[in-house]
Motif scaffolding. Structure first.
Motif, PDB file in Angstrom:
ATOM      1  N   HIS A  64     -10.939   2.325   0.113  1.00 19.36           N
ATOM      2  CA  HIS A  64     -11.886   3.157   0.882  1.00 19.36           C
ATOM      3  C   HIS A  64     -12.449   4.354   0.098  1.00 19.36           C
ATOM      4  CE1 HIS A  64      -8.211   5.381   1.703  1.00 19.36           C
ATOM      5  NE2 HIS A  64      -7.822   4.617   2.702  1.00 19.36           N
ATOM      6  N   PHE A  89       0.532   5.689   0.271  1.00 24.57           N
ATOM      7  CA  PHE A  89      -0.333   6.792   0.697  1.00 24.57           C
ATOM      8  C   PHE A  89      -0.012   8.047  -0.106  1.00 24.57           C
ATOM      9  CE2 PHE A  89      -2.577   5.616   4.635  1.00 24.57           C
ATOM     10  CZ  PHE A  89      -2.005   4.383   4.902  1.00 24.57           C
ATOM     11  N   LYS A 132       0.854  -1.197   0.000  1.00 25.38           N
ATOM     12  CA  LYS A 132       0.000   0.000   0.000  1.00 25.38           C
ATOM     13  C   LYS A 132       0.883   1.237   0.000  1.00 25.38           C
ATOM     14  CE  LYS A 132      -3.725   2.530   2.369  1.00 25.38           C
ATOM     15  NZ  LYS A 132      -4.579   2.714   3.531  1.00 25.38           N
ATOM     16  N   HIS A 141      -4.045   4.865  -1.166  1.00 23.44           N
ATOM     17  CA  HIS A 141      -4.894   5.788  -0.395  1.00 23.44           C
ATOM     18  C   HIS A 141      -4.873   7.118  -1.138  1.00 23.44           C
ATOM     19  CE1 HIS A 141      -6.328   7.607   3.609  1.00 23.44           C
ATOM     20  NE2 HIS A 141      -6.319   8.592   2.718  1.00 23.44           N
TER      21      HIS A 141
HETATM   22 ZN    ZN Z   1      -5.945   4.575   3.728  1.00 24.44          ZN
END
Ligand code: ZN
Ligand code: DUC
Ligand code: ZN
Length: 475
Positions: free
Chosen positions: A243, A157, A155, A187
């Motif tokens: 998300h 960001f 992941k 993200h």
């Molecule tokens: Zn996140």
């Protein structure tokens, strides 16, 4: 007397997979499903599933456990409480993040997380790596080596100073992931815009929790989503947009798919049943709902529901990221009480994910049972390299089963959820449908809202490559 044919038979239930709904018994030996059929022979143990749905155990591929979260802040869950809560909510596998702190290697980060998890888990687990420091060593040596060892997702960001990567770093990380055949979760929020708005709010004296939401507007998420998709297009590698909270970000995903990009999209319960108004409660109570991206409005909720129905979203995850409320190490930090900027970001939700979607999605007719299983289990297994060991009910799969009472009515209350937080954002919500028994690799591990066996049954799962990496265009 002849020996029983199976270790366990789950008898009389209605099996639900991402494809089918049918009545059958399930025979289990050595933790695996070995037979599915009507009137299976006797077993050493029989589990009565009459009147219950028998579904693949929930897989929550987006949870945060024991993650360092800033000076003086302590995440409310360790691996024991986080996986206990997951189990009570009908999950058999969770995928927490392993955060690389700047200056550390990925191996150092993994060593620490494995030490915390080892022997403490109620469910199976598998880590995504968060890359915060994409050094040549990380990109060129560690990522390919770790991918071969089963760490097949990372992941990055685009927000949070100290964590976010610049665009050139994201490109380099995507390129490295392409070479090592890892899938990248992103993200998507524009850090510069958010930092500017936080400064503006504080200058205007708007420091209450509600302004967490006004300083992270939809445009900041939409712009970053577009940029992440463009960077992935430039490198030509699949990404997961995690998300997602609103229609405009969803439209970016749809447009990129039309251009031929391989993308998975994820939304979460907070974007279906909460709004920014929840952050506007008196007495700092709004801090209980501070998460990023923030919950939006009714129009955004409707958009997210339609995305679950029409396939913009492949995944429905909790983004469980728990902090205690009434605690200076949680939401009520001394600085957080002065300005929303310092309130730790995240809410608990691993136990309530399945009941909320079942009650608000299946019971209302928005999605059918097959879609429920795809969104909560099967697609997570396919995207993250666990299928068909996990995520389905088939001969040869792990006997990870959630026995679900579709008519059980419950009022969500924090005392039932088994996590370390002192609140749930869904307190008082009425739901219909709840997990009543869970089997993990053939063992009955949860019954009547409590673990049956102690912690430590959960194993670490090395993973294969993602279906998206293996050439499939969608899950
Ligand atoms: Zn996140
Ligand atoms: N992002 C997450 O994925 N979880 C919690 C906080 C955040 O910013
Ligand atoms: Zn998260």
């Amino acid at each position: 007397m002849t020996a029983p044919s199976f270790d366990t038979v789950v008898r009389g239930g209605t099996i639900v997979t991402a494809a089918d709904v049918y009545q059958a018994d399930i025979g289990i030996t050595d933790g695996k499903i070995v037979a599915i059929g009507r009137d299976l022979q006797e077993a050493a143990t029989t589990i009565d599933a009459t009147g219950l749905l028998v579904m693949p155990g929930g897989i929550d591929s987006h949870v945060h456990i024991a993650q360092p979260s800033g000076e003086g802040i302590v995440m409310a869950d360790d691996f024991e409480s986080g996986t206990r809560s997951a189990l009570l909510g009908g999950n058999t596998t969770v995928m927490p993040f392993c955060l690389q702190q700047k200056g550390d290697t990925l191996r150092e980060a993994l060593k620490g997380y494995h030490a915390l998890a080892e022997g403490n888990c109620f469910t199976d687990i598998s880590f995504h790596m968060i890359v915060s420091d994409p050094t040549p060593h990380v990109l060129g040596q560690e990522m390919p080596a770790l991918a071969e060892e089963g760490y097949t997702s990372i992941k990055v960001f685009m927000t949070y100073e100290g964590l976010r990567l610049r665009d050139d770093e994201i490109l380099a990380t995507l390129d490295a992931a392409k070479r090592s055949r890892q899938v990248v979760l992103v993200h998507c929020e524009n850090e510069d815009a958010i930092r500017y708005l936080i400064g503006r709010r504080e200058a205007d004296g708007d420091t209450a929790p509600y302004h967490h939401a006004t300083s992270r507007p939809i445009a900041a998420e939409r712009e970053a989503t577009h940029r992440a998709l463009s960077l992935a297009e430039i490198v030509d590698t699949p990404i997961v947009i995690v998300h997602v909270s609103n229609r405009e970000a969803m439209e970016e995903i749809s447009r990129a798919r039309l251009r031929g990009q391989k993308i998975a999209g994820e939304t979460c319960p907070q974007y279906l049943v909460l709004t920014a108004d929840d952050l506007d409660l008196e007495d700092f109570e709004g801090a209980k709902f501070v998460c990023s991206p923030p919950p939006r409005d009714k129009e955004s909720q409707d958009a997210c529901w339609s995305g679950l129905e029409n396939g913009v979203f492949d995944l429905y995850s909790s983004d469980h990221c728990p902090f205690r409320f009434d605690d200076p190490g949680g939401k009520k930090t001394e600085k957080g009480m002065q300005s929303f900027r310092w309130i730790p970001n995240g809410i608990p939700g691993v136990a309530t994910r399945l009941p909320i979607l079942f009650s608000e999605g299946v019971k209302t007719g928005r999605i059918d049972l097959n879609r429920f299983v795809a969104l909560t289990s099967t697609n997570h297994a396919k995207l993250y390299g666990l299928y068909p060991q996990k995520g389905t009910i088939a001969v040869g799969s792990d006997a990870d089963l959630t026995l679900w009472d579709p008519e059980l009515r419950k009022t969500i209350t924090n005392d039932d959820l088994g996590h370390g937080a002192d609140y749930t954002p869904y307190e008082g919500m009425e739901v219909t449908g709840w997990p009543v028994k869970v089997l993990l690799r053939g063992d009955l591990v949860m019954e009547k809202g409590a673990p049956v066996l102690g912690k430590g049954r959960g194993r670490y799962l090395p993973r294969k490559r993602s279906n998206l990496i293996n050439g499939e265009t969608s899950l």
